[in-house]
Scaffold this motif. Structure first.
Motif, PDB file in Angstrom:
ATOM      1  N   ASN A 210       0.806  -1.217   0.000  1.00 26.83           N
ATOM      2  CA  ASN A 210       0.000   0.000   0.000  1.00 26.83           C
ATOM      3  C   ASN A 210       0.844   1.273   0.000  1.00 26.83           C
ATOM      4  O   ASN A 210       0.347   2.350   0.314  1.00 26.83           O
ATOM      5  CB  ASN A 210      -1.006   0.002   1.160  1.00 26.83           C
ATOM      6  CG  ASN A 210      -0.366   0.133   2.524  1.00 26.83           C
ATOM      7  OD1 ASN A 210       0.843  -0.080   2.694  1.00 26.83           O
ATOM      8  ND2 ASN A 210      -1.167   0.481   3.518  1.00 26.83           N
TER       9      ASN A 210
ATOM     10  N   ARG B  29      -8.394  -4.254  -4.614  1.00 25.49           N
ATOM     11  CA  ARG B  29      -8.262  -3.218  -3.596  1.00 25.49           C
ATOM     12  C   ARG B  29      -8.945  -3.747  -2.335  1.00 25.49           C
ATOM     13  O   ARG B  29     -10.074  -4.232  -2.394  1.00 25.49           O
ATOM     14  CB  ARG B  29      -8.923  -1.921  -4.042  1.00 25.49           C
ATOM     15  CG  ARG B  29      -8.768  -0.789  -3.009  1.00 25.49           C
ATOM     16  CD  ARG B  29      -9.176   0.560  -3.555  1.00 25.49           C
ATOM     17  NE  ARG B  29      -8.539   0.897  -4.816  1.00 25.49           N
ATOM     18  CZ  ARG B  29      -7.285   1.300  -4.970  1.00 25.49           C
ATOM     19  NH1 ARG B  29      -6.488   1.391  -3.921  1.00 25.49           N
ATOM     20  NH2 ARG B  29      -6.804   1.595  -6.163  1.00 25.49           N
TER      21      ARG B  29
ATOM     22  N   ASP C 188      -5.617   1.927   1.761  1.00 24.60           N
ATOM     23  CA  ASP C 188      -6.043   0.599   1.340  1.00 24.60           C
ATOM     24  C   ASP C 188      -4.863  -0.135   0.712  1.00 24.60           C
ATOM     25  O   ASP C 188      -3.918   0.479   0.226  1.00 24.60           O
ATOM     26  CB  ASP C 188      -7.161   0.690   0.303  1.00 24.60           C
ATOM     27  CG  ASP C 188      -8.503   1.077   0.904  1.00 24.60           C
ATOM     28  OD1 ASP C 188      -8.634   1.094   2.144  1.00 24.60           O
ATOM     29  OD2 ASP C 188      -9.418   1.373   0.113  1.00 24.60           O
TER      30      ASP C 188
ATOM     31  N   ILE D 283      -3.431  -3.093  -2.105  1.00 21.39           N
ATOM     32  CA  ILE D 283      -3.686  -3.823  -3.340  1.00 21.39           C
ATOM     33  C   ILE D 283      -3.116  -5.213  -3.089  1.00 21.39           C
ATOM     34  O   ILE D 283      -1.963  -5.348  -2.664  1.00 21.39           O
ATOM     35  CB  ILE D 283      -3.047  -3.150  -4.559  1.00 21.39           C
ATOM     36  CG1 ILE D 283      -3.695  -1.782  -4.793  1.00 21.39           C
ATOM     37  CG2 ILE D 283      -3.202  -4.034  -5.793  1.00 21.39           C
ATOM     38  CD1 ILE D 283      -3.090  -0.988  -5.924  1.00 21.39           C
TER      39      ILE D 283
ATOM     40  N   LEU E  61      -9.861  -4.892  -9.286  1.00 22.56           N
ATOM     41  CA  LEU E  61      -9.501  -3.804 -10.165  1.00 22.56           C
ATOM     42  C   LEU E  61      -9.757  -4.282 -11.587  1.00 22.56           C
ATOM     43  O   LEU E  61     -10.243  -5.381 -11.792  1.00 22.56           O
ATOM     44  CB  LEU E  61      -8.054  -3.384  -9.905  1.00 22.56           C
ATOM     45  CG  LEU E  61      -7.831  -2.910  -8.450  1.00 22.56           C
ATOM     46  CD1 LEU E  61      -6.374  -2.553  -8.201  1.00 22.56           C
ATOM     47  CD2 LEU E  61      -8.728  -1.728  -8.104  1.00 22.56           C
TER      48      LEU E  61
END
Length: 173
Positions: A15, A46, A57, A59, A165
């Motif tokens: 992040n 995410r 947040d 990934i 995503l």
């Protein structure tokens, strides 16, 4: 004599910085490990921060590998890849803070290990949507020793905060 190849699963996340680039680079590094081949990589997702929630947040993604590396050797290689990507672990041992790259060895075949610095399957993975959602995309029938399949475990957690995503996978992100 070379050890037989087994299937291992790795969780990827971060992040801080250009996380998608770091994940793609980490996947290439995993595929380049001795006796190891990247089989599949999930899309990027995410996900809300876990543990220490006052941070950006994350990934997250997941990958499956075919490897002849033993669990400790594979974990050591993951930690080296993290360091190569600027990961700095807190000297005080605190966890769940911001990071450029986090690589977790989730499963190594049917190994159940509990030694200092290495627990398999990864502790709490069976309760964490940010691990299970990407892993279910690429290996829904993977058995998590002592817990069941990834698909069954995912059905038991709240995955509403995990958002895919755009299409594609981390390697092309």
């Amino acid at each position: 004599m070379t050890a037989p190849a087994v299937i291992a699963a790795v969780g990827l996340g971060g992040n801080v910085g250009d996380v998608r680039h770091a994940l793609a680079s980490a996947l290439a590094a995993l595929d380049a490990l001795p006796g190891t081949r990247l089989l599949r990589a999930s899309r990027c997702y995410r996900t809300p921060a876990w543990g220490m929630q006052a941070q950006p947040d994350f990934i997250n993604a997941a990958a499956t590998l075919q490897t002849t590396l033993a669990p400790r050797a594979l974990l050591d290689a993951l930690l080296a890849i993290e360091r190569d990507h600027g990961r700095e672990r807190a000297a005080d041992g605190s966890r769940w803070g911001p990071r450029t790259l986090d690589l977790d060895l989730l499963v190594h075949a049917t190994a159940v290990v509990h030694v200092p610095g290495l627990v398999l399957p990864h502790p709490q993975m069976h309760l964490r949507a940010f691990v299970l959602v990407p892993l279910a995309e690429i290996a829904p029938d993977l058995d998590v020793p002592g817990h069941g399949t990834v698909r069954a475990l995912l059905a038991e957690v709240d995955a509403s905060g995990v958002v895919a995503l755009e299409p594609g996978h981390a390697a092309s992100a």
